[in-house]
Design an enzyme around this catalytic site. Structure first.
Site, PDB file in Angstrom:
ATOM      1  N   GLU A 107       3.526   3.446   0.503  1.00  0.00           N
ATOM      2  CA  GLU A 107       4.568   3.028   1.456  1.00  0.00           C
ATOM      3  C   GLU A 107       5.908   3.663   1.082  1.00  0.00           C
ATOM      4  O   GLU A 107       6.931   2.985   1.047  1.00  0.00           O
ATOM      5  CB  GLU A 107       4.685   1.491   1.419  1.00  0.00           C
ATOM      6  CG  GLU A 107       3.324   0.835   1.439  1.00  0.00           C
ATOM      7  CD  GLU A 107       3.311  -0.627   0.967  1.00  0.00           C
ATOM      8  OE1 GLU A 107       4.374  -1.240   0.940  1.00  0.00           O
ATOM      9  OE2 GLU A 107       2.231  -1.140   0.647  1.00  0.00           O
TER      10      GLU A 107
ATOM     11  N   CYS B  91       4.255  -9.944   4.912  1.00  0.00           N
ATOM     12  CA  CYS B  91       5.710  -9.794   4.810  1.00  0.00           C
ATOM     13  C   CYS B  91       6.360  -9.494   6.156  1.00  0.00           C
ATOM     14  O   CYS B  91       7.445  -9.996   6.447  1.00  0.00           O
ATOM     15  CB  CYS B  91       6.085  -8.725   3.785  1.00  0.00           C
ATOM     16  SG  CYS B  91       5.530  -7.073   4.170  1.00  0.00           S
TER      17      CYS B  91
END
Lengths: 646, 646
Positions: B314, B410
């Site tokens: 990421e 998240c």
């Protein structure tokens, strides 16, 4: 179905300006280098431990096993390459070394015939208990292939005897109640058992290969459930759970319609399926082979003959999914595709399979090795921007330069054994007839009951479409020679002693009958540089064109064309210019084209997203064969180029 | 440097036709749904265990901890979203529920102030022993942010008291000899400590945030060596070894020039750096912020405001590396970019940061949530071909449709808290002056010693470039209102009571001074649909164009344009047509264009590589806002489209 036979390597001597560059590397570089590697004598490479492992397993040395679970295959592939190389470059010292390694393998063999240094040293009680990951049958297969090769070239049968004893054990174990559904996680043993059956004439080895193929993907699915055995051990701890498609055991092989999973495993399996279809006259199996081959070649293969679109799991993905920069295209997978295609042409006598075999060999397999034989590509991208091939990113499998040697060193020795056995790709034979599949200078002799046919090829293919063949025969009868007619060859013409003939053309071969007492055959055809477009279903290549000449795919390199190759457009309305440059890359034909490119901007302060369209400037482009890329400086490379036509 | 203040949410009531679609989802869908999720009452989703974990930690329930190490943050972000939502939609029952959760958190607090259900239940002796992976300070930060938000909106200080006790413990522990170089693995506590300092006026919290920032990347590098502690435990067993760039501790923050590593961690850290630069008048720190922001915005940001080019880790990769189909562009990372940009504009009073904040909010953050509020994107690609988004491939992180809920959840609550606090993005204030950053209908009031300034915005932005503001003031003095002048706004004009005025234009704001007793201010500007080109260094976008209108990026969807979007070329010489369609996607402006497309072929038997160029056909194209993609049927989507101009 009667399968065409490979021409025995010992009857063929290749000596070709294009291929010598590579086949000589096998003897001058790769075999000596790998021998040092196997003995842990390369100072700047990770130790291989291979010979050490065999010594430990043989009780000749204290210590333990080190390396990957399939580490023994490095020795196997080295021996196989050595065997083939001795057919064209006899080397007494090398042969003695090989004999010593064979003795060592014999000493590491267990009383019941078993050979595998990992399991022998580390986990004898877990033998055959993790076929998914253990690679025991895969390793056995490579050793067996090496033994067959060594026997065929040298005539010595010690290694074959050692391995036959192991093969007998495998046949015994894998017919017991416990293992009657068992199959290998990584296919390879099937090919090897077939070769053993062919060289020994022993049917049970062929039956064992067929058993592994027949069982695969059937219920109860052994690979799916074997981990329930209390003796199962987890070998690849960092990998995701096993899933059946990865190992092509998601359904019975005869029901498989699409090429799935790990592309090396797949093509090795398909190769065995093709052999078995012929051996058992199994039409259903051949149909499956044709479906799978078509699925690859019509939907899942790169123009370079590369396969495996996903970096994760080195696997096939979905139809027309052919990203150029993030693909895997392992060198070994293209070797597998060449092996599968070769067998399909042996079984069906259709030259279209040779076209694909050539595509794999001339492009991805050769790109896999540097022109000095000292470094190798595992992964073969069709587009590289070195800056974004970063470790710890989605691109980390793509290396912008060839690597010296690998921890998992499957590709270098696999390329070596392929190059060293090139003669088996060039010629087939059957009942005294000869098939000429590839245009490679050299000599072959085919002896049958009627006498000997000798063919001497002389050509500058693939740069020129002209092949001279001098043929002699001491036979009293006519012989048939079949010449491959590649799909890319235009105006294909055959002359005998300067007189054009009209052979029978069938399925990609031209069949010539004659006495050939002392004949000069000349084959000529045009192989102009050509523009090739991808099927519009291939999203990654939309709006792009590639350039090919004969079997060679070309590419742009930063070295010749500057960087930001993505900004280049080729004008397909302008003619392509070919030029042979004897000083470049050991002598190669380059291709020049006209085009335009997006003008560069200063880096700073221009912003990333702009309201004004970029400017273009005219440019000249220079293409080199894809197989030669990255043999000068590191830089960008691209096969597919944007185009316009005006 | 004096930082502009966020307008308190309780003083702002937004009521906007564009944003209501989303802010109403927070109260009607997301908060109730997530409450069910936190309590494991969603039948077709993985249980969250969140509330259960707190009960176990509080000794109110038998059992153990379950979920990810940062599972508590789901509760924190839910509470933070609840707090913000109560500012625009009071809900007594919801507030009571929140109070009960706060009580539960208090009961799970350890006597010394510590709160973290994972470590309390599972590994109390390993508290603070794996800061790389343990997420303790990250979790503490989110709870602290929630507590500050809850206090600011409701005025209740219980939660703030609980968290302040924990913050005091952190300040104590992280000044001991053992932890004097320690920093969090995942930044977040810095932002939270700054908020706590601002709301309490207590300097030590600000100093703690500064300490974490100052220590980061300095020697001895705590995160690099902490695993040598015998109490260190390996939490993420399936991840590669830690490397410093991933957590932005590869060098001192003031020496960092490029945005590196995990993009959420990076932007949270940069946000804190911007706040601290203002709090300590630290020019060196502000310079670093500007360099890092410029590196992102000029070289590493997608046109959608997405960041993080690599699916693996990421993370940021390298300059101009912006692949459209395999990127990560996590929704949370764009939230981070909006937070960082907002702070940069607070500190520098430069509206260019607002342009980027808007880019992130209007495109990636909104794309992250379905228009029914029930599903979410973690990863936000700019080009999707659903067929190749396969599990167990390099593309497996890219999902072609939004997912219901996540194991690591998240993004959904992060989007919720962002939408619920939109008012903090719309208005800033300082010493009685007002900054209008975004054109969003609604009302705000700014009370200072001189009296109250009230502004009522009314607009159909972003589809129309016209904003009416009714301003009243009971002050005796003049007030200043600064209006953001977006970079994309053409012919920007301000009228007061129908009379054009000439405000001072400075750094992306128009500064208007006046008494505003009862004024009608009208701002008008043109935001025609426009073609946007990428910098020629961006390989992935070469030869392509995107369409934007105001802050909105547009895209093609298969639903409107058929499949194989890669085969489409837009004619940039033909005008773009805008049309508002009230029936489409809850009412949106669509954009039509002319172009051509590569004609499709029958699938079978055509082959993959062809010698004839593909045919083209004329086509009409219809673009919709990127934020609305995948709200009808699953299918292909593309932002960047090939173009020609003739």
């Amino acid at each position: 179905m009667e399968k065409l036979e490979l021409s025995p390597l010992k009857n063929t001597q290749l000596d070709d300006p294009f291929w010598n560059k590579y086949t000589h590397l096998v003897t001058s570089q790769i075999i000596p280098y790998q021998w040092e590697a196997l003995n842990d004598r390369i100072s700047d490479a990770e130790p291989s431990h291979c010979i050490s492992n065999f010594k430990v397993a043989a009780g000749l040395k204290e210590g333990t096993f080190e390396g990957a679970v399939f580490q023994d295959t490095d020795v196997a592939k080295w021996l196989e390459a050595v065997a083939y190389s001795l057919s064209y470059q006899p080397d007494k010292e090398l042969e003695e070394t090989a004999d010593e390694v064979i003795d060592l393998i014999g000493k590491a063999q267990q009383p019941d015939g078993y050979i595998n240094t990992y399991f022998t040293v580390l986990a004898p009680e877990h033998r055959w208990k993790n076929l998914r990951e253990g690679h025991e049958l895969y390793t056995a297969g490579h050793l067996l292939e090496a033994a067959v090769a060594y026997y065929k070239v040298t005539g010595k049968d010690k290694f074959l005897g050692i391995m036959r004893k192991f093969a007998d054990l495998i046949c015994e174990v894998f017919h017991t109640e416990e293992y009657k559904q068992a199959v290998p996680g990584h296919q390879e043993i099937e090919i090897a058992m077939i070769k053993l059956a062919e060289v020994t004439g022993e049917q049970k080895y062929m039956d064992m290969a067929k058993g592994f193929i027949d069982r695969r993907g059937t219920e109860p699915n052994y690979l799916v459930s074997e981990h329930k055995n209390p003796l199962w051990i987890d070998i690849f701890k960092d990998r995701n759970a096993f899933w059946p498609k990865y190992s092509q055991c998601h359904k019975p092989v005869r029901k498989q319609n699409t090429a799935e999973g790990h592309s090396v495993r797949a093509t090795y399996m398909y190769s065995a399926m093709a052999d078995l279809a012929a051996a058992y006259d199994d039409k259903e199996l051949l149909d499956a082979c044709e479906r799978l081959w078509n699925n690859i070649v019509e939907r899942r293969m790169y123009i370079t003959g590369g396969i495996g679109s996903s970096g994760a799991y080195e696997r096939f993905t979905t139809d027309y999914d052919l990203p150029n920069d993030s693909n895997y295209c392992e060198s070994c997978a293209s070797i597998g595709l060449a092996l599968f295609s070769r067998r399909m042409s042996q079984v069906t006598r259709n030259g279209k399979y040779i076209d694909t075999m050539e595509r794999a060999l001339y492009n991805t397999v050769l790109a896999g090795i540097a022109m000095d034989g000292k470094s190798f590509f595992y992964v073969n991208p069709l587009e590289v921007w070195p800056d974004n091939c970063l470790d710890r990113t989605s691109m980390e499998h793509v290396k912008p330069v060839r690597q010296k040697w690998f921890g998992v060193a499957c590709c270098p020795p696999n390329i070596a054994r392929t190059l060293a056995s090139l003669g088996e790709y060039v010629y087939f034979q059957k009942d005294g007839d000869l098939w000429v599949n590839m245009f490679v200078s050299g000599k072959t002799a085919l002896t049958s009951g009627e006498g000997t046919l000798t063919v001497t090829q002389s050509t500058r293919f693939p740069f020129e479409g002209k092949v001279n063949l001098h043929v002699t025969s001491d036979r009293s009868c006519e012989s048939t020679i079949a010449f491959h007619v590649p799909a890319y060859a235009l105006n294909y013409k055959i002359e005998i002693n300067s007189k054009e003939v009209s052979p029978e053309f069938k399925d990609g071969y031209a069949y010539l009958k004659g006495c050939f007492k002392d004949s000069d055959i000349q084959i000529t055809f045009d192989i102009p540089a050509r523009f090739t477009y991808a099927n519009p279903n291939v999203r990654a290549d939309a709006g792009k064109v590639a350039i090919e000449k004969g079997p060679l795919v070309y590419c742009l390199e930063e070295e010749d064309n500057g960087d930001k190759l993505a900004n280049i457009y080729i004008n397909t309305a302008a003619p392509l210019q070919e030029q042979y440059d004897s000083a470049l890359l050991g002598g190669t034909c380059t291709i020049s084209a006209k085009g335009k490119r997006i003008s560069s901007m200063n880096e700073d302060g221009q912003g990333l997203y702009l309201q004004t369209p970029p400017a273009f400037e005219e440019t000249s482009l220079k293409f080199v064969p894809y197989c030669y890329w990255n043999n000068r400086r590191a830089g960008e490379m691209s096969v597919w180029i944007k185009y316009y036509n005006q």
